[in-house]
Scaffold this motif. Structure first.
Motif, short mmCIF file in Angstrom:
data_model
loop_
_atom_site.label_atom_id
_atom_site.label_comp_id
_atom_site.label_asym_id
_atom_site.label_seq_id
_atom_site.Cartn_x
_atom_site.Cartn_y
_atom_site.Cartn_z
N ARG A 62 -63.48 -122.27 25.55
CA ARG A 62 -64.81 -121.82 25.45
C ARG A 62 -65.15 -121.59 23.78
NH1 ARG A 62 -66.09 -119.52 30.60
NH2 ARG A 62 -67.98 -118.52 29.70
N ASP A 63 -66.03 -122.24 23.22
CA ASP A 63 -66.26 -122.03 21.91
C ASP A 63 -66.84 -120.97 21.51
OD1 ASP A 63 -65.39 -124.68 21.24
OD2 ASP A 63 -67.20 -125.76 21.42
N THR A 64 -66.40 -120.56 20.24
CA THR A 64 -66.88 -119.08 19.73
C THR A 64 -67.32 -119.61 18.22
OG1 THR A 64 -65.12 -118.21 18.71
CG2 THR A 64 -65.29 -117.95 20.83
N PRO A 65 -68.06 -118.84 17.41
CA PRO A 65 -68.25 -119.08 15.99
C PRO A 65 -66.77 -119.10 15.47
CG PRO A 65 -69.49 -117.26 16.80
CD PRO A 65 -68.60 -117.59 17.95
N GLY A 66 -65.73 -118.45 15.94
CA GLY A 66 -64.06 -118.89 15.29
C GLY A 66 -63.46 -119.86 16.17
N HIS A 67 -62.32 -119.31 16.60
CA HIS A 67 -61.29 -119.88 17.30
C HIS A 67 -61.75 -120.00 18.71
CE1 HIS A 67 -59.23 -120.87 13.67
NE2 HIS A 67 -59.01 -119.54 13.50
N PRO A 68 -61.66 -120.80 19.76
CA PRO A 68 -62.22 -120.76 21.07
C PRO A 68 -61.29 -119.66 21.80
CG PRO A 68 -60.73 -122.91 20.68
CD PRO A 68 -61.00 -122.24 19.21
N MET A 69 -61.90 -119.32 22.86
CA MET A 69 -61.43 -118.43 23.96
C MET A 69 -61.00 -119.69 24.83
SD MET A 69 -61.95 -115.43 23.34
CE MET A 69 -62.95 -114.48 21.94
N VAL A 70 -59.80 -119.05 25.75
CA VAL A 70 -59.48 -119.60 26.89
C VAL A 70 -59.93 -118.71 28.17
CG1 VAL A 70 -57.64 -120.67 28.41
CG2 VAL A 70 -57.83 -120.82 26.17
N GLU A 160 -58.08 -115.13 18.20
CA GLU A 160 -58.36 -114.58 16.50
C GLU A 160 -58.01 -113.02 16.69
OE1 GLU A 160 -62.85 -115.30 17.23
OE2 GLU A 160 -62.63 -115.78 15.23
N GLU A 161 -56.82 -112.74 17.34
CA GLU A 161 -56.24 -111.42 17.57
C GLU A 161 -55.68 -110.97 16.13
OE1 GLU A 161 -53.91 -107.96 18.21
OE2 GLU A 161 -53.16 -109.73 17.52
N GLU A 162 -54.99 -112.03 15.37
CA GLU A 162 -54.41 -111.82 14.35
C GLU A 162 -55.32 -111.97 12.96
OE1 GLU A 162 -51.72 -110.63 14.68
OE2 GLU A 162 -50.49 -111.46 16.17
N SER A 163 -56.51 -112.11 13.39
CA SER A 163 -57.45 -112.43 12.22
C SER A 163 -58.58 -111.45 12.28
CB SER A 163 -57.75 -113.78 11.88
OG SER A 163 -58.39 -114.36 13.03
N GLY A 164 -58.61 -110.45 13.03
CA GLY A 164 -60.04 -109.46 13.18
C GLY A 164 -60.47 -109.63 14.61
N SER A 165 -60.27 -110.48 15.46
CA SER A 165 -61.20 -110.49 16.75
C SER A 165 -62.63 -110.53 16.63
CB SER A 165 -60.71 -109.32 17.62
OG SER A 165 -59.30 -109.61 17.84
N HIS A 166 -63.01 -111.37 15.56
CA HIS A 166 -64.64 -111.15 15.39
C HIS A 166 -65.33 -111.83 16.59
CE1 HIS A 166 -63.42 -109.81 11.08
NE2 HIS A 166 -62.79 -110.95 10.91
N SER A 167 -64.78 -112.70 17.31
CA SER A 167 -65.68 -113.20 18.27
C SER A 167 -65.59 -112.61 19.56
CB SER A 167 -65.22 -114.62 18.51
OG SER A 167 -65.45 -115.33 17.33
N LEU A 168 -64.89 -111.53 19.42
CA LEU A 168 -64.36 -110.97 20.94
C LEU A 168 -65.49 -110.14 21.67
CD1 LEU A 168 -62.28 -110.58 22.81
CD2 LEU A 168 -61.22 -108.63 21.80
N LYS A 169 -65.87 -109.04 20.76
CA LYS A 169 -67.03 -108.16 21.39
C LYS A 169 -68.35 -109.21 21.67
CE LYS A 169 -66.50 -103.65 19.53
NZ LYS A 169 -66.84 -102.66 18.68
N GLU A 173 -69.84 -109.47 25.40
CA GLU A 173 -70.92 -109.22 26.04
C GLU A 173 -71.75 -110.28 26.61
OE1 GLU A 173 -73.39 -107.87 22.44
OE2 GLU A 173 -72.83 -105.85 23.29
N ALA A 174 -71.42 -111.45 26.01
CA ALA A 174 -72.29 -112.83 26.57
C ALA A 174 -71.93 -113.04 27.81
CB ALA A 174 -72.05 -113.91 25.49
N ASN A 175 -70.43 -112.66 28.39
CA ASN A 175 -69.83 -113.15 29.50
C ASN A 175 -69.32 -112.05 30.36
OD1 ASN A 175 -69.49 -116.31 29.04
ND2 ASN A 175 -68.99 -115.20 26.96
N ALA A 176 -69.99 -110.90 30.26
CA ALA A 176 -69.55 -109.60 31.03
C ALA A 176 -69.51 -110.03 32.46
CB ALA A 176 -70.44 -108.45 30.62
N ALA A 177 -70.59 -110.50 33.06
CA ALA A 177 -70.51 -110.58 34.49
C ALA A 177 -69.30 -111.62 35.00
CB ALA A 177 -71.87 -111.53 34.60
#
Lengths: 461, 461
Positions: A62-70, A160-169, A173-177
């Protein structure tokens, strides 16, 4: 309920292949902080998606503005089984200084460092690839032994855990459900020691506050005005010195509202750990606990709130001496919170106390520097009790519930944004050298980590 | 005895050039406490020597382990004239915070701050370059008007007055025979108000002390260690807050030994001066006396001892916030002394108190920053009586005899080491902002100060 013995046996039998799979993942240079490794980060995400799809997950990058999520989903064998969200991160720390590594960081290997004690070497073996793969391999053992999973499982791997987790919140939020589950499982923490598994149940909160005390409208000569004019350093030191009473307790009104005493059996379990004031403080050149009297260093740092002055400045602080009465003095103060302490109320109580100490012809200014409540998994929660029992079956010594003085932001995010309690279980050791050259993960941590998750999934089912 | 009218006229005529010379001296950045300005201190000494040589003095720069002294000698017109030692200091205070200065501190200027009221602005214009130049220019007027001086004059200019006068005692000791005179004249004090000249008969002593409290051997993370590890800022603020009791008295053992109550008739005379807490403190934006309760501001600043924190620093003091527990914290503390308080005993009592507050696993380091006892001059001396009459001729109102809150250690040194009584006369005003941004000296202080010294030299001849 079916016995898990066949599942555990399957995990044991799988171990050589489990290791090969982990090593494949470690070979991917997914350093998130360095843009040169952007493609490697995506490669790690894709590798994980392929693995999870092969295990029957509906998985995607799943793309984010940073590195993707799985993100991956798998149903449980029964409809009423609990839904668990497992979190880990596939990104790793940079490897410099490279010359300090005894073997290339992205060429993982098994090394015997003492008779019968084998470790897996390479960047990410412990933080966090080895840890997250314990869960993936536990799932594999279930699928292979039973053809089904005991719980409904959603997996979230971050890059992005080692670089600030900028995309996490934003992603939560966008995928809460989609991501909301009954509980979160987080595998990014450690054991107490090689024989004792640990569940981190408490994370202290934080209130940061800066105060500036102002007296005269200019710096004064202490000869001309000393003894008659207000000295803001005196006012400030009086305020700060008054934050604690002679027993080390914080004196602010209602400060301990929401703070509960640690249950006796938890304290007793901590006492058995052998962490003394001497060995804990000895590492930094101290020996005497400085906080509330009559409490152990573990209780002080895991389960008690604090008021700490993190910085202070006023008047002349350069070389030599200056007989000045300063116009202002300031301090940065932080409060570590536990239990249900309310950050806003703590800040207000502090400000009211400070204001009460400011003479009528002086003034004070406040600056807010962040606020977060403590995270506390109730010691008697079902989640914790079951996980503890499961871990205790696997390891030589019973699992202990520990606190953490610091914070893991995602725990708060899961709680606030998704309303989920988190179970923090991991198999790292203090000497794993995460973030440093020669990172390692004990083979035992990997093997028994897989078996631990099998037991925990069974216990939660 | 010849009329001094021509000498006074000469001083009036010289005023524009006198100002230029003062400004040349003010432009030299002779900040003695900061090693970066060492060369500037020497430059100021050399500038003064050149000026004095031009006036016919036998003058030289005299090296010390610190900043150099200026010593100069000039004979009197008659052999039986008294020998006077004039003392001043060419060094100045640091200028931070620089952003609070309305004009660059080392670019002196004349500013009209009210109709007909001009001031000289810049660091040192009042303390003490402007003051010492009143004497040099008085001497110049005598030389130019008469070709001779009414008294034999030795000049001693120091370069370390603002940084502890470390070289002064050894220098006086080594050069006692050369420096011994009948009386000393010291120009480092102030007027009572713009119309009333003052002679200072009492001077508070000073003990300067710096303490560094050390705890852990490194800065600590307040999450991991907060609540268990000693915080040196807490220790330091506790120490400093404990220096005063709730009535403002200093709590150190035996601190008040040698302190006597001011005689009732002296207190009564001070009360007539109309200096209230409101008008004294009101000038600097305050209104409530902060020292010992139940005493007037004049008593507090002239006749009572103090403990003041002049500077404090520890931990993170930059922008934002850092949850650190510092390894060390330090403070600069000074004590103003009165009566027969013994500086060495006060220092020892302070150190004993501090040591008693240091936990066994922490440490403290002390740095001495000068010590001088309080001084009190007899009210009925010939010197004082003549000077008072001379000053009263120059100014709109008669001269008064006052106490002083500040410390001029050299008065004690002159008394003890050279057996000389000192006459303390100066033309500073309370709002000169010495030691602060925007220091100024009244043009009237400079002009009438020069004329005052002409009259005093005549009166003492």
């Amino acid at each position: 309920m079916a016995s898990i013995a066949p599942v555990l046996e399957r995990a044991d039998a799988n171990l050589p292949q489990s290791l090969e799979r982990l090593f494949d993942l470690v070979r991917i240079k997914s350093i998130s902080t360095d843009p040169a490794y952007k493609a490697e980060c995506r490669k790690a995400a894709e590798w994980l998606v392929a693995e999870l799809q092969a295990l029957g997950f509906e998985a995607s990058v799943r793309d984010t503005p940073g590195h993707p999520m799985v993100v991956a989903h798998h149903q449980a064998a029964t409809a009423n089984a609990p839904h668990l969200l497992f979190y880990g991160h596939y990104d790793v720390q940079p490897v410099d200084p490279l010359n300090l590594w005894e073997a290339p960081p992205f060429e993982p290997a098994v090394r015997e460092i003492a008779p019968g004690r084998k470790v897996l070497t390479g960047r990410g073996t412990s933080d966090d690839k080895g840890q997250l793969m314990t869960f993936v391999e536990a799932v594999r053992a279930y699928k292979e032994a039973r053809g089904a999973l005991p719980c409904r499982i959603t997996i979230l791997f971050e890059g992005e855990e080692e670089s600030g987790s900028h995309s996490l919140k934003p992603f939560l939020e966008a995928n809460a459900a989609e991501l909301k589950a009954d509980y979160a499982l987080i595998c990014d923490t450690g054991m107490w020691d090689r024989e004792t598994p640990a569940i981190s149940a408490g994370l202290r909160g934080l209130v940061g506050e800066e105060i500036v005390v102002r007296a005269a409208d200019r710096d004064l000569h202490s000869g001309l005005f000393g003894g008659a004019a207000a000295n803001p350093i005196h006012i400030l030191t009086g305020i700060l010195a008054g934050l604690h009473d002679e027993t080390g307790r914080v004196t602010l009104d209602n400060f301990y509202d929401g703070v509960e005493e640690t249950p006796a059996e938890i304290k007793a379990s901590w006492e058995k750990l052998g962490r003394t004031a001497e060995n804990f403080l000895g590492e930094v050149g101290l020996s005497i606990p400085a906080g509330e009297t009559g409490r152990s260093v573990l209780e002080l740092t895991w389960a008690r709130p604090t008021a700490e002055v993190n910085g202070i400045v006023g008047g002349y602080t350069g070389e030599g001496f200056k007989t000045v009465i300063a116009a202002e003095a300031s301090a940065k103060v932080s409060f570590r919170l536990v239990g249900n302490q309310d950050p806003a109320k703590v800040r207000e109580s502090f400000r009211a106390y400070v204001r009460s100490k400011i003479p009528a012809d002086c003034s004070v200014e406040f600056h807010e520097h962040g606020a977060s409540p403590a995270i506390h998994l109730p010691y008697d929660s079902e989640l914790l009790t079951r996980a503890k029992a499961a871990l205790s079956q696997e390891w030589p010594k019973p699992a202990i519930v520990i606190g953490m003085g610091g914070s893991i932001p995602i725990v708060g995010d899961f709680q606030k944004m998704l309303g989920m309690e988190s179970l923090l279980v991991g198999f790292g050791l203090a000497d794993d050298r995460i973030h440093s050259p020669n990172e390692k993960y004990e083979l035992q941590s990997f093997h028994k980590g897989i078996r631990s998750w099998i037991r925990i999934l069974d216990a939660l089912a």
